[in-house]
Design an enzyme around this catalytic site. Structure first.
Site, PDB file in Angstrom:
ATOM      1  CG  MET A 113       1.666  -9.744   1.965  1.00  0.00           C
ATOM      2  SD  MET A 113       2.959 -10.914   2.375  1.00  0.00           S
ATOM      3  CE  MET A 113       4.156 -10.540   1.134  1.00  0.00           C
ATOM      4  CG  LEU A 163      -1.050  -0.523   0.239  1.00  0.00           C
ATOM      5  CD1 LEU A 163      -2.380   0.157   0.549  1.00  0.00           C
ATOM      6  CD2 LEU A 163      -1.278  -1.982  -0.152  1.00  0.00           C
ATOM      7  CG  HIS A 197      -0.839  -3.317  -3.511  1.00  0.00           C
ATOM      8  ND1 HIS A 197       0.413  -2.802  -3.299  1.00  0.00           N
ATOM      9  CD2 HIS A 197      -0.734  -4.647  -3.275  1.00  0.00           C
ATOM     10  CE1 HIS A 197       1.243  -3.757  -2.941  1.00  0.00           C
ATOM     11  NE2 HIS A 197       0.582  -4.898  -2.919  1.00  0.00           N
ATOM     12  CD  GLN A 255       2.452 -14.733   1.651  1.00  0.00           C
ATOM     13  OE1 GLN A 255       1.299 -14.783   2.049  1.00  0.00           O
ATOM     14  NE2 GLN A 255       2.774 -14.095   0.525  1.00  0.00           N
ATOM     15  N   GLY A 303      -4.013  -9.878  -8.378  1.00  0.00           N
ATOM     16  CA  GLY A 303      -3.212  -9.342  -9.481  1.00  0.00           C
ATOM     17  C   GLY A 303      -2.622 -10.444 -10.347  1.00  0.00           C
ATOM     18  CB  VAL A 314      -0.017  -1.735 -12.252  1.00  0.00           C
ATOM     19  CG1 VAL A 314       0.385  -0.270 -12.293  1.00  0.00           C
ATOM     20  CG2 VAL A 314      -1.537  -1.867 -12.325  1.00  0.00           C
ATOM     21  CB  SER A 370       6.094  -4.480  -1.768  1.00  0.00           C
ATOM     22  OG  SER A 370       4.711  -4.352  -1.969  1.00  0.00           O
TER      23      SER A 370
HETATM   24  P1  AMP Z   1       1.218  -8.423  -2.217  1.00  0.00           P
HETATM   25  O1  AMP Z   1       1.043  -7.247  -1.334  1.00  0.00           O
HETATM   26  O2  AMP Z   1       2.511  -8.453  -2.936  1.00  0.00           O
HETATM   27  O3  AMP Z   1       0.877  -9.715  -1.512  1.00  0.00           O
HETATM   28  O4  AMP Z   1       0.118  -8.268  -3.358  1.00  0.00           O
HETATM   29  C1  AMP Z   1      -1.243  -8.106  -3.064  1.00  0.00           C
HETATM   30  C2  AMP Z   1      -2.033  -8.192  -4.339  1.00  0.00           C
HETATM   31  O5  AMP Z   1      -1.599  -7.190  -5.249  1.00  0.00           O
HETATM   32  C3  AMP Z   1      -1.847  -9.541  -5.066  1.00  0.00           C
HETATM   33  O6  AMP Z   1      -3.092  -9.961  -5.598  1.00  0.00           O
HETATM   34  C4  AMP Z   1      -0.869  -9.185  -6.141  1.00  0.00           C
HETATM   35  O7  AMP Z   1      -0.951 -10.029  -7.260  1.00  0.00           O
HETATM   36  C5  AMP Z   1      -1.287  -7.776  -6.490  1.00  0.00           C
HETATM   37  N1  AMP Z   1      -0.208  -7.062  -7.167  1.00  0.00           N
HETATM   38  C6  AMP Z   1       1.077  -6.961  -6.763  1.00  0.00           C
HETATM   39  N2  AMP Z   1       1.802  -6.288  -7.666  1.00  0.00           N
HETATM   40  C7  AMP Z   1       0.962  -5.960  -8.663  1.00  0.00           C
HETATM   41  C8  AMP Z   1       1.123  -5.261  -9.909  1.00  0.00           C
HETATM   42  N3  AMP Z   1       2.290  -4.756 -10.297  1.00  0.00           N
HETATM   43  N4  AMP Z   1       0.033  -5.106 -10.691  1.00  0.00           N
HETATM   44  C9  AMP Z   1      -1.176  -5.616 -10.305  1.00  0.00           C
HETATM   45  N5  AMP Z   1      -1.386  -6.280  -9.154  1.00  0.00           N
HETATM   46  C10 AMP Z   1      -0.329  -6.459  -8.353  1.00  0.00           C
END
Ligand code: AMP
Length: 284
Positions: free
Chosen positions: A30, A33, A37, A61, A147, A176, A186
């Site tokens: 989303m 970054l 990500h 969502q 993630g 991470v 984010s």
């Molecule tokens: P989002 O932009 O929050 O929808 O996340 C996009 C992808 O990044 C999803 O697969 C999340 O699980 C992954 N993600 C978000 N935060 C982390 C993190 N701290 N470590 C690893 N992956 C992450």
């Protein structure tokens, strides 16, 4: 690096790559970054001929009253980061193209998504599965990187991929964290200094439980949850939404003693900011 916003252009290109036998690595996001990500990009790059990152703040969502409008957006910065990370294509579809006004088809997973975040945010996973199915059809990935931070999302999407026969392999990236242990998100930008202090308690609580399991061989779920709560309750602004030990595949809540597939999952409110995190309790 190329940026594609047009749905038909994205699909035409990915179908062409598919015909050429190219392996496509895909990272749905989303935007806004961070290193979490970007670690997912690294994870798929080696085994892929090209990597697509999608950036789309998915309205379905978010529930009414959640943070859809204020969700952080910075496309310019995101594109720079993608370029530095050697992403090949960034897919930035428009909301009105993804969700046509007369669209009436959604995808809902009905087991793994029911509890935990599914209970607190009833339509959330329906939005997640629907957007991911759409993105999979548009980007035709061979691999999708997800993630572990969003552990329930991983399980829900794995189930959808299996149930709907998407020819996609899921690769899961480790969580991470910031240097103080807070899982990168984010949404962390919403936290002020005091809230940020309290948010650190989440990782401290998870670590404490992991230590109890590893060093003191504590295996009783209630006892572990009790210790977790003791740490979380130190935060004045912290309210626990849920804290459970679950089976990491089914997300079913475990009672009694932990198992080889136990995952400790938490969702907490730090004032009005909802944060999630988890810790593998298996001893491997
Ligand atoms: P989002 O932009 O929050 O929808 O996340 C996009 C992808 O990044 C999803 O697969 C999340 O699980 C992954 N993600 C978000 N935060 C982390 C993190 N701290 N470590 C690893 N992956 C992450």
């Amino acid at each position: 690096m190329e940026v594609i916003s047009c749905l038909s252009e994205m699909q035409k290109s990915s179908l062409q790559w598919e015909r050429e036998g190219k392996k496509i690595g895909f990272v749905p996001t989303m935007g806004s970054l961070h290193l979490g990500h970007l670690s997912l990009v690294d994870l798929v790059r080696d085994q892929s001929d090209l990597v697509i990152v999608s950036i789309f703040v998915n309205p379905t969502q978010f529930a009414e009253g959640e943070d859809l409008e204020k969700y952080p957006r910075d496309l310019e910065r995101d594109l720079l980061l993608c370029k530095e990370q050697k992403v090949d294509y960034v897919f930035t579809p428009r909301t009105e193209d993804i969700y046509k006004v007369n669209a009436s088809t959604y995808i809902a997973e009905k087991s793994v998504s029911e509890k935990l975040c599914g209970q607190s945010r009833p339509l959330h996973f329906k939005g997640v599965t629907t957007i991911c199915a759409k993105l999979f059809n548009l980007c035709r990935p061979t691999f999708v990187a997800l993630g572990q931070k969003d552990a329930q999302q991983v399980s829900v999407l794995k189930r959808m991929i299996e149930d709907l026969h998407f020819p996609i392999e899921v690769i899961v990236g480790r969580i991470v964290r910031e240097t103080d242990g807070l899982a990168m998100s984010s949404r962390n930008v919403y936290l002020n200094d005091t809230q940020r202090e309290d948010a650190r308690l989440i990782f401290q609580a998870l670590i404490k439980v992991k230590k109890l399991v590893v060093e003191e061989k504590t295996i009783n779920v209630d006892r572990l949850k009790e210790e977790l709560m003791k740490v979380l309750q130190q935060g004045n602004s912290v309210r626990v939404d849920y804290a459970e030990v679950v089976n990491r595949n089914t997300m079913r809540i475990e009672e009694g003693n932990i198992s080889k597939e136990s995952l400790l999952v938490v969702a907490v409110w730090v004032d009005s900011v909802r944060l999630i995190d988890n810790m593998d309790l298996s001893n491997e």
